[in-house]
Write a protein that holds these residues in place. Structure first.
Motif, PDB file in Angstrom:
ATOM      1  N   UNK A  50       0.821  -1.201   0.000  1.00 26.42           N
ATOM      2  CA  UNK A  50       0.000   0.000   0.000  1.00 26.42           C
ATOM      3  C   UNK A  50       0.863   1.263   0.000  1.00 26.42           C
ATOM      4  N   UNK A  51       1.976   1.214   0.733  1.00 27.58           N
ATOM      5  CA  UNK A  51       2.876   2.371   0.765  1.00 27.58           C
ATOM      6  C   UNK A  51       3.485   2.611  -0.615  1.00 27.58           C
ATOM      7  N   UNK A  52       3.975   1.538  -1.243  1.00 28.35           N
ATOM      8  CA  UNK A  52       4.589   1.708  -2.567  1.00 28.35           C
ATOM      9  C   UNK A  52       3.562   2.159  -3.606  1.00 28.35           C
ATOM     10  N   UNK A  53       2.283   1.805  -3.394  1.00 28.04           N
ATOM     11  CA  UNK A  53       1.216   2.242  -4.295  1.00 28.04           C
ATOM     12  C   UNK A  53       0.761   3.670  -3.981  1.00 28.04           C
ATOM     13  N   UNK A  54       1.237   4.228  -2.871  1.00 21.60           N
ATOM     14  CA  UNK A  54       0.871   5.595  -2.511  1.00 21.60           C
ATOM     15  C   UNK A  54      -0.467   5.736  -1.813  1.00 21.60           C
ATOM     16  N   UNK A  55      -1.038   4.631  -1.324  1.00 18.20           N
ATOM     17  CA  UNK A  55      -2.347   4.717  -0.675  1.00 18.20           C
ATOM     18  C   UNK A  55      -2.265   4.876   0.841  1.00 18.20           C
ATOM     19  N   UNK A  56      -1.079   4.676   1.433  1.00 14.41           N
ATOM     20  CA  UNK A  56      -0.873   4.939   2.860  1.00 14.41           C
ATOM     21  C   UNK A  56       0.423   5.733   3.013  1.00 14.41           C
ATOM     22  N   UNK A  57       0.563   6.441   4.122  1.00 11.88           N
ATOM     23  CA  UNK A  57       1.708   7.341   4.331  1.00 11.88           C
ATOM     24  C   UNK A  57       2.987   6.637   4.761  1.00 11.88           C
TER      25      UNK A  57
END
Length: 154
Positions: A50-57
Motif C-alpha cells: 500500500x505504501x509503494x502504491x501511494x495509498x498509505x503514508x
C-alpha cells in the motif's frame, strides 16, 4: 476509571491495562527499512504494498500481537503538526528501543547480525528493564541509525 492493580514479584503493576501500541521510527527508505526488520528480526512487514502504491503514508512491521513499529519517511515530518514543534522531529533520535526475546531467539538474532556484518555491542549482564534484571543484552543499529537493544530474562 483507574486501572486494576496487582502485586507481582516485580512489585505493583497495572493489570494489563496500558500497553505499548507502536513506536514511530524516522527512516530514509521505508521499504528498505521494512526489509531490514523482516530479514534481520523476522518481523512481519505491514502495508508495504500500500505504501509503494501511494495509498498509505508509511508501512509498519509487527513486533507482536499488540505492538508495531511504524517506519515513517522524513518527508512525513511536514504533516506532523499534532503539537507545536512536532514537525521538527524528523530525524530526532530516540535513544533506543529494547526488544525482549527468548534465549534461543536472542542467540539467533546475534548470529544473524554477525552474519550480515552488522556491528553489535559487547554483551551486558543484569541490565535493568521492565521485568527486572536481564540475564544478557546487546545493542545494534538499523540502516537509519536507530539503536536497538536485544535482551533475554530467562
Amino acid at each position: 476509571m483507574r486501572p486494576t492493580m496487582k502485586t507481582t514479584s516485580l512489585g505493583t503493576m497495572t493489570h494489563n491495562t496500558t500497553r505499548l501500541d507502536h513506536v514511530v521510527l524516522w527512516v530514509r527508505d521505508p521499504v528498505a527499512a521494512a526489509r531490514f526488520y523482516e530479514k534481520t528480526l523476522g518481523l512481519e512487514p505491514l502495508r508495504v504494498t500500500e505504501y509503494t502504491a501511494g495509498t498509505v503514508s508509511f508501512p509498519s512491521v509487527r513486533l507482536n500481537d499488540e505492538t508495531i513499529l511504524d517506519l515513517a519517511p522524513h518527508s512525513l515530518a511536514e504533516r506532523m503538526r499534532v503539537v507545536p514543534g512536532a514537525d521538527g522531529s524528523a530525524g530526532h533520535p530516540v535513544n533506543h528501543i529494547c526488544l525482549s526475546l527468548s534465549p534461543h531467539d536472542f542467540e539467533a538474532l546475534r548470529a544473524r547480525l554477525e552474519e550480515q556484518a552488522i556491528t553489535v555491542s559487547d554483551l551486558a549482564y543484569d541490565s535493568y528493564g521492565a521485568r527486572g534484571p536481564a540475564r544478557r543484552s546487546f545493542y545494534f543499529g538499523d540502516p537509519d541509525g536507530n539503536i536497538l537493544e536485544a535482551r533475554h530474562y530467562e
